[in-house]
Design an enzyme around this catalytic site. Structure first.
Site, PDB file in Angstrom:
ATOM      1  N   ASP A  56     -12.966 -98.067   6.159  1.00  0.00           N
ATOM      2  CA  ASP A  56     -13.131 -97.092   5.522  1.00  0.00           C
ATOM      3  C   ASP A  56     -12.181 -96.000   5.728  1.00  0.00           C
ATOM      4  OD1 ASP A  56     -15.010 -94.954   4.001  1.00  0.00           O
ATOM      5  OD2 ASP A  56     -16.467 -96.297   4.410  1.00  0.00           O
ATOM      6  N   ILE A  57     -11.726 -95.702   3.972  1.00  0.00           N
ATOM      7  CA  ILE A  57     -10.856 -94.537   4.111  1.00  0.00           C
ATOM      8  C   ILE A  57     -11.196 -93.257   4.600  1.00  0.00           C
ATOM      9  CG2 ILE A  57      -9.712 -95.554   2.352  1.00  0.00           C
ATOM     10  CD1 ILE A  57     -10.101 -92.969   0.529  1.00  0.00           C
ATOM     11  N   ALA A  77      -8.066 -95.957  -4.014  1.00  0.00           N
ATOM     12  CA  ALA A  77      -9.863 -95.882  -3.481  1.00  0.00           C
ATOM     13  C   ALA A  77      -9.929 -93.974  -3.544  1.00  0.00           C
ATOM     14  CB  ALA A  77      -9.876 -95.882  -2.325  1.00  0.00           C
ATOM     15  N   ALA A  78     -10.965 -94.575  -4.369  1.00  0.00           N
ATOM     16  CA  ALA A  78     -11.803 -92.995  -5.517  1.00  0.00           C
ATOM     17  C   ALA A  78     -13.206 -93.057  -6.268  1.00  0.00           C
ATOM     18  CB  ALA A  78     -11.204 -92.339  -6.489  1.00  0.00           C
ATOM     19  N   ILE A  80     -15.467 -91.890  -9.172  1.00  0.00           N
ATOM     20  CA  ILE A  80     -15.182 -91.803 -10.250  1.00  0.00           C
ATOM     21  C   ILE A  80     -16.365 -91.180 -10.886  1.00  0.00           C
ATOM     22  CG2 ILE A  80     -14.591 -92.910 -12.168  1.00  0.00           C
ATOM     23  CD1 ILE A  80     -12.229 -94.826 -10.488  1.00  0.00           C
ATOM     24  N   TYR A 142     -17.126 -84.487  -8.682  1.00  0.00           N
ATOM     25  CA  TYR A 142     -15.695 -85.256  -8.987  1.00  0.00           C
ATOM     26  C   TYR A 142     -14.442 -84.210  -9.676  1.00  0.00           C
ATOM     27  CZ  TYR A 142     -12.910 -88.014 -11.477  1.00  0.00           C
ATOM     28  OH  TYR A 142     -11.845 -89.107 -12.101  1.00  0.00           O
TER      29      TYR A 142
END
Length: 341
Positions: A56-57, A77-78, A80, A142
């Site tokens: 996992d980041i 990876a983000a 949204i 976000y």
């Protein structure tokens, strides 16, 4: 080149993996769910074995272990959240981003490619958005977390770190693992009708974005920023393109920006207690009614890329939405057939 890819089970990340393989790179994928990633990659035509590393980041140790295996990184990876609620926005878009970009800088990876968003400039203060336009002050989690991540990436750039930042606008195309953002908007436009209001939308084919990301993998180029707003259309023009590719006339309704903002605010309140299948939110409306053109020419010239016709992108997107059951086939008219990656 061995390239760590984060977010490979997502829309942009999965297509980026396909583009990397096509260019002869060796992607190493940092993913939370390897089985899901394999299923998503198969949809975009990636059937050859790729290296998957479970992690996992938000876990700095796992991120570092993945980075140590590679020469470069594409950070896709983000969380949204323009039309839908986000999960751990701060954990992913800020802490996770710092784990990836910061440690990649420490380890000397080159280049470090970060996928930002045109949203960090919205609402714009100029008639054309460039990579030097002022950053915005978003109102939702976000947007705020994306701007915080953007500021961190720029701080590293100021130190000479070879970070390349790419700013895509509305990304559409086939094979989106979870319908969101502009793909959700396309579905709503054909099902419920297009609100004809001020502003417009920048349309980027996910496959074109993937090629741009692969072309960014040039070591020794230092810090760079690339705008990719794509084809800018008014909302009436987008409705016209949908009519053109489907052969059907979709519904339109006039919606002054003030009325649209008010309606979105009401929907936001109602959605807190009841599910409503329409992607209109106050944040989405701000993007819709204030969007302007972008200056993409430096990107095209530096990377030697071009965009496919917007009609092709919209047609493939609608065809795929119908094929997957997200839109009734009657809504897409003459569009039919197998969707290719």
């Amino acid at each position: 080149m061995r390239v760590l890819v984060t977010g490979a089970s997502g829309f942009v990340g999965s297509h980026a993996v396909a583009a990397l393989l096509a260019d002869g790179h060796k992607p190493v994928l940092l993913v939370r769910d390897p089985e899901k990633t394999r299923r998503v990659l198969a949809k975009v035509g990636v059937v050859e074995p790729v290296s998957l590393y479970k992690g996992d980041i938000r876990d700095a140790v796992a991120v570092r272990a993945g980075l140590e295996q590679c020469d470069a990184v594409i950070h896709a990876a983000a969380e949204i959240g323009v039309v839908n609620q986000v999960g751990d926005a701060a954990g992913t878009n800020v802490a996770g981003l710092k784990n990836v970009l910061g440690q990649a800088a420490e380890l000397g990876l080159d280049p470090i490619v970060h996928i930002s968003t045109i949203g960090v400039f919205v609402p714009p203060t100029e008639p054309v958005i460039t990579t030097e336009s002022p950053l915005s002050s978003p109102r939702n989690d976000y947007g705020r977390t994306k701007v915080l991540g953007e500021r961190y990436a720029r701080q590293l750039q100021e130190r000479g770190t070879p970070i390349t930042i790419v700013y895509p606008a509305g990304v559409i195309g086939p094979h989106q693992p979870s319908i969101d953002a502009l793909m959700e908007g396309l579905r709503a436009g054909l099902n419920q009708g297009w609100p004809i209001t001020s502003g417009g939308v920048g349309i980027v084919d996910v496959r074109d974005l993937a090629v741009v990301l692969a072309r960014c993998l040039e070591p020794g180029r230092g810090p760079r920023r690339f705008m990719l707003g794509g084809h800018h259309l008014t909302w009436a023009q987008l409705a016209d393109v949908c009519d053109e590719v489907t052969g059907e006339r979709c519904r339109r309704f006039r919606a002054p920006s003030a009325v649209l903002r008010g309606a979105a605010a009401v929907l936001d309140a109602v959605k807190l207690i009841k599910r409503i299948d329409y992607p209109l939110t106050r944040d989405a409306v701000e993007m819709m009614v204030t969007m302007v053109r972008t200056c993409d020419t430096p990107t095209f010239e530096a990377l030697g890329v071009s965009l496919r016709p917007v009609q092709e992108t919209v047609a493939d997107s609608l065809r795929w939405l119908a094929q997957e059951g997200h839109i009734a086939s009657v809504k897409v008219g003459r569009l039919a057939g197998r969707v290719t990656p």
